[in-house]
Design an enzyme around this catalytic site. Structure first.
Site: not given
Ligand code: NAP
Length: 299
Positions: A55, A99, A122
């Site tokens: 990422k 995460q 997200d």
């Protein structure tokens, strides 16, 4: 039937990243601001470490700023929430990604709820899931289903009116996928572990998205002739042919059995996977545009 189109997720994601980089450069030139993505990793899960590294690398390659926060596996919920609050307040950070999974002492829902919905790249905050549920144009859409939708729009022909089956009802894939397909005017069925006659449900689908986490669950005769099949599953199975103790990645769809039935199908690996990070970069740019009061670019 044979000759399914094998959807090249790697190439598709590379194209998307190139478009994001181009639009990011235009945004930076006009606003004087470089979009920034903060990624928070708690603990040392090897798979999560690889994701976080990729990422960060791809964010920088797209011309945006990456901020990595690696915390010990023993981090308390209070300390993680403090960090999230600092990132919420930091104007250099346009997107925040924590995460998952998190260690057991941390309440995942509380952490996701603490992220500023405007920075929730997200798309897991209830403000964004609610916006998606009511079809609001400014929802921040979860990356994996967004990537699937982009591939479906490209390879699945006209979506409106199609019968779509989403296999799996998780908050991160199945439910948002179903909401996106409904927004495209598909007739959507959501199947899960209590669904009866799953094979029959699948056979009726013109679009089949599998997000179950069960290797090779979708068999060849579950796929209607010409259906578009998107395999989200990532499962590691033993691969003795590669040597003792070796493993390989497979999807939820038995690719070899289904490729002769489908009209288009994603492989695993190299299908949906690469799209997830590309969509995260897209969401980071979109968040930066929203926060700057600039119209979202078409990407
Ligand atoms: P999850 O939270 O475990 O949800 C799995 C869903 O599948 C649940 O709704 C479950 O039903 C359903 N299910 C399980 N066994 C079933 C069965 N035998 N028959 C019918 N339905 C069944 O998983 P997830 O987070 O959505 O992830 C699904 C898969 O996608 C995993 O392999 C994951 O690794 C992969 N994934 C890939 C990406 C990517 O970037 N490519 C991103 C996210 C996830 P119930 O609700 O009834 O339990």
């Amino acid at each position: 039937m044979n000759g399914a189109t094998i959807i090249d997720g790697k190439a598709f994601a590379a194209d998307l990243r190139a478009r994001v980089a181009e639009r990011a450069a235009a945004f930076i030139a006009t606003s004087g601001t470089t979009p920034g993505l903060a990624v928070v990793l708690v603990g040392e899960d090897p798979a999560s470490q690889v994701y976080v590294r990729n990422k960060a690398k791809q964010t920088v390659e797209c011309g945006m700023r990456s901020f990595e926060h690696r915390l010990s596996v023993e981090t308390s919920q209070g300390d993680l929430l403090d960090l999230v609050h600092r990132l919420n307040a930091d104007p250099a950070v346009n997107g925040i990604l924590v995460q998952l999974p998190l260690p057991p002492q941390i309440d995942e829902a509380a952490v996701l709820a603490a992220i500023d919905p405007a920075k929730d790249v997200d798309g897991f905050h209830v403000v964004n899931t609610g916006k998606l549920a009511v079809g609001a144009a400014d929802a921040m859409v979860p990356c994996t289903p967004l990537g699937c939708l982009m591939m479906l729009k490209h390879y699945g022909g006209e979506l409106s009116g199609k019968r779509a089956l989403v296999l799996g009802r998780s908050n991160i894939v199945g439910k948002p996928m179903a909401a996106l397909l409904l927004k495209e005017s598909c007739t959507v069925t959501i199947a899960h572990s209590r669904t009866r006659d799953l094979a029959d449900e699948c056979r009726r689908a013109e679009i089949l998205v599998a997000a179950v986490g069960r290797p090779h669950m979708v068999k060849g005769d579950w796929v209607a002739p010409g259906a578009t099949v998107i395999d989200v599953g990532i499962n590691r199975i033993p691969a003795p042919e590669k040597g003792e103790g070796k493993t390989r990645l497979v999807g939820d769809v038995d690719f070899d059995a289904c490729v002769g039935h489908a009209g288009a199908i994603t492989p695993v690996p190299g299908g949906v996977g690469p799209m997830t990070i590309a969509c995260l970069l897209r969401n980071t740019l979109v968040a930066a545009c929203d926060q700057a009061g600039v119209a979202r670019p078409e990407i």
